[in-house]
Design an enzyme around this catalytic site. Structure first.
Site, PDB file in Angstrom:
ATOM      1  N   GLY A 130       0.827  -1.195   0.000  1.00  0.00           N
ATOM      2  CA  GLY A 130       0.000   0.000   0.000  1.00  0.00           C
ATOM      3  C   GLY A 130       0.868   1.254   0.000  1.00  0.00           C
ATOM      4  O   GLY A 130       0.568   2.242  -0.691  1.00  0.00           O
TER       5      GLY A 130
ATOM      6  N   LYS B 285      -1.619 -16.371 -12.344  1.00  0.00           N
ATOM      7  CA  LYS B 285      -0.616 -16.019 -11.323  1.00  0.00           C
ATOM      8  C   LYS B 285      -0.374 -17.205 -10.390  1.00  0.00           C
ATOM      9  O   LYS B 285       0.759 -17.463  -9.981  1.00  0.00           O
ATOM     10  CB  LYS B 285      -1.045 -14.776 -10.533  1.00  0.00           C
ATOM     11  CG  LYS B 285       0.096 -14.299  -9.627  1.00  0.00           C
ATOM     12  CD  LYS B 285      -0.043 -12.900  -9.069  1.00  0.00           C
ATOM     13  CE  LYS B 285       1.293 -12.513  -8.404  1.00  0.00           C
ATOM     14  NZ  LYS B 285       1.153 -11.480  -7.384  1.00  0.00           N
TER      15      LYS B 285
ATOM     16  N   ASN C 276       2.801 -19.006  -8.712  1.00  0.00           N
ATOM     17  CA  ASN C 276       2.929 -18.896  -7.267  1.00  0.00           C
ATOM     18  C   ASN C 276       2.883 -20.236  -6.540  1.00  0.00           C
ATOM     19  O   ASN C 276       3.656 -20.474  -5.611  1.00  0.00           O
ATOM     20  CB  ASN C 276       1.791 -18.018  -6.740  1.00  0.00           C
ATOM     21  CG  ASN C 276       2.316 -16.785  -6.033  1.00  0.00           C
ATOM     22  OD1 ASN C 276       3.451 -16.762  -5.574  1.00  0.00           O
ATOM     23  ND2 ASN C 276       1.495 -15.767  -5.955  1.00  0.00           N
TER      24      ASN C 276
ATOM     25  N   SER D 296       7.428 -13.792  -1.857  1.00  0.00           N
ATOM     26  CA  SER D 296       7.019 -13.188  -0.582  1.00  0.00           C
ATOM     27  C   SER D 296       6.664 -14.244   0.469  1.00  0.00           C
ATOM     28  O   SER D 296       6.950 -14.071   1.656  1.00  0.00           O
ATOM     29  CB  SER D 296       5.844 -12.226  -0.798  1.00  0.00           C
ATOM     30  OG  SER D 296       4.710 -12.935  -1.253  1.00  0.00           O
TER      31      SER D 296
ATOM     32  N   GLU E 184       0.644 -16.785   3.644  1.00  0.00           N
ATOM     33  CA  GLU E 184      -0.666 -16.680   2.972  1.00  0.00           C
ATOM     34  C   GLU E 184      -1.065 -18.031   2.367  1.00  0.00           C
ATOM     35  O   GLU E 184      -1.204 -18.161   1.155  1.00  0.00           O
ATOM     36  CB  GLU E 184      -0.609 -15.593   1.893  1.00  0.00           C
ATOM     37  CG  GLU E 184      -0.347 -14.193   2.449  1.00  0.00           C
ATOM     38  CD  GLU E 184      -0.355 -13.122   1.372  1.00  0.00           C
ATOM     39  OE1 GLU E 184       0.610 -13.077   0.584  1.00  0.00           O
ATOM     40  OE2 GLU E 184      -1.328 -12.352   1.311  1.00  0.00           O
TER      41      GLU E 184
END
Lengths: 299, 299
Positions: free
Chosen positions: A2, A173, A177, A251, A263
């Protein structure tokens, strides 16, 4: 995320309000400091708030939460949503826009897929290390709305690309990933070049990618999508792209080696649930997901 | 392993010579000290050698090396082999007896499968923690020879069981070891109860077990074995057995969490190579093996 993308919009002259929690005091006293290969910048007096009620309704909400905080998103975003507000879900994983569509109406929901490498530095500092393109799609794949999203970034230093099908873009994606982030974690916190140079790991990443394509195409068909993922083109292009990335740290792998929660649900759990629901065999993804959940246990 | 099982033979009155390297000074000065739920014992003056040439030809060699040292085995065992010497390969994994058969002749080679939990303590100390039964087979499955192996342990506190087919016994052990040891490591150093209580991990362990059974049965058929592994009986009995084991730490998981090299090649690599050679699909085992090799990297 952000701080970086909001910062690029502010740098381009947009009136950006930052919801900042951890770094509030650092940012109010010393500004938002961004280092980037596309040009460093410092916002000396960004407009920051600790509570989204202080911000109120806006034209665009960019929600860049970690997907593990998805259940906090409704409360955080609600005060910023007015009649014409659009919401860009700039998060990793599958199915996150479904939540926003349910909460706020599907017509205002967009998805952003950032291919980038951004780390937090000390409070008030953001390090953009490489890449940065954001693919932008609309929840209903409305071309006029996609154009709105693309226009938002014109004049900024962020490179954007439109996604004709948001769901297809999400699955594509995941095709990268799931194998690469997944094996970088489960392989012990390794970088992508280790996967590329290891016969067993690169073969396993290909098998995983094939499974993800099968689930993705079944899910796309289930959602009435006519253009499916082209298996041969995608696998080749993913491997070619990854071979140029060097010792890349996804990440999720950074979260793993730094002891943070990963995640897993949005990137691995939701695709696996769809495989089960659609009856698509995914034994390798099932093993990987179970291992990652085990490694994430207690975080 | 050698200290415990050799110690049990010495305790039963056999003339046992121990090849001892690391613990040589401790054992010569203070003896071999074993704690065990089947009864502690201390051999005050065991016959120890630092070099197998000091031992010379014997009736039985018990080779209890870690399988990662298989390539040192020929040189270590050679001086102890005379005309009538029998060799019991008390090691983990698949294909180890093939090496011994090639080096010393198949008629004298036996395999021992120890279902046990034994740790090294301080120098000269061995801790037998649980279980202990050894399944004994002969490389050519010669019933008279199997009887010889069983007789060796009569009068000792070691419980032994004959294996009609050594290869089948090896595969049946792998049906447990591959899923449970493998997932205990790749899941982050967890105990078997965590696999049993986790839906994803227990489902993955079952898929792995099914793959191992398929490879094992193809390998058994390839070797002319007529009695194959009974899929339903074996899966059920393995899960039932494991559910009674509590928070069990497989030896490979102990190696992993203590930072030592793991027995990946003999337990995972060789079965996977046989799957490839026999054309049996094993995508889940392939992923697991690649991850374990990555976790073992540099050890």
């Amino acid at each position: 995320m952000g701080g970086y993308y909001g910062g690029r919009l502010a740098e381009a002259g947009h009136d950006v309000r930052f919801l900042v929690r951890r770094d509030y005091h650092a940012v109010t006293s010393a500004g938002l400091n961004v280092t980037s290969p596309d040009g460093d910048f410092l916002l000396t007096q960004p407009v920051v708030a600790r509570d989204s009620a202080e911000i109120g309704p806006v034209d665009w909400v960019i929600c860049a939460l970690k997907s593990t905080s998805i259940h906090a998103a409704q409360k955080l975003v609600q005060p910023c949503v007015g009649t014409g507000t659009r919401i860009l879900v700039l998060m990793n994983g599958l199915g996150l826009e479904d939540h926003f569509a349910g909460w706020f109406g599907s017509e205002r929901v967009f998805g952003g897929l950032a291919f980038t490498c951004i780390n937090r530095g000390k409070p008030g500092h953001v390090h953009h290390l490489a890449y940065g393109t954001v693919t932008l799609g609309h929840y209903r794949d409305d071309p006029a709305e996609i154009e709105q999203a693309i226009n938002l970034w014109s004049g900024s230093k962020t490179s954007v690309a439109p996604a004709t099908s948001l769901l297809k873009a999400r699955w594509e994606k995941l095709c990268w990933n799931i194998p690469f982030s997944g094996l970088c974690v489960a392989g012990g916190g390794i970088t992508t070049d280790r996967i590329m140079s290891d016969t067993g790991l690169s073969a396993a990443s290909k098998v995983l990618m094939e499974e993800v394509i099968s689930i993705g195409n079944a899910d796309l068909s289930h959602h009435g999508e006519k253009v499916l993922i082209d298996r041969n083109t995608l696998v080749d292009s993913m491997f070619k792209k990854t071979s140029t990335m060097g010792a890349y740290r996804p990440s999720t792998m950074i979260d793993f080696v730094e002891g943070r929660g990963m995640e897993i649900e949005a990137i691995f759990g939701e695709p696996l649930r769809r495989a089960h629901a659609l009856g698509v065999p995914a034994p390798v993804l099932a093993l990987l997901t179970a291992l990652l959940k085990s490694l994430n246990h207690g975080r």
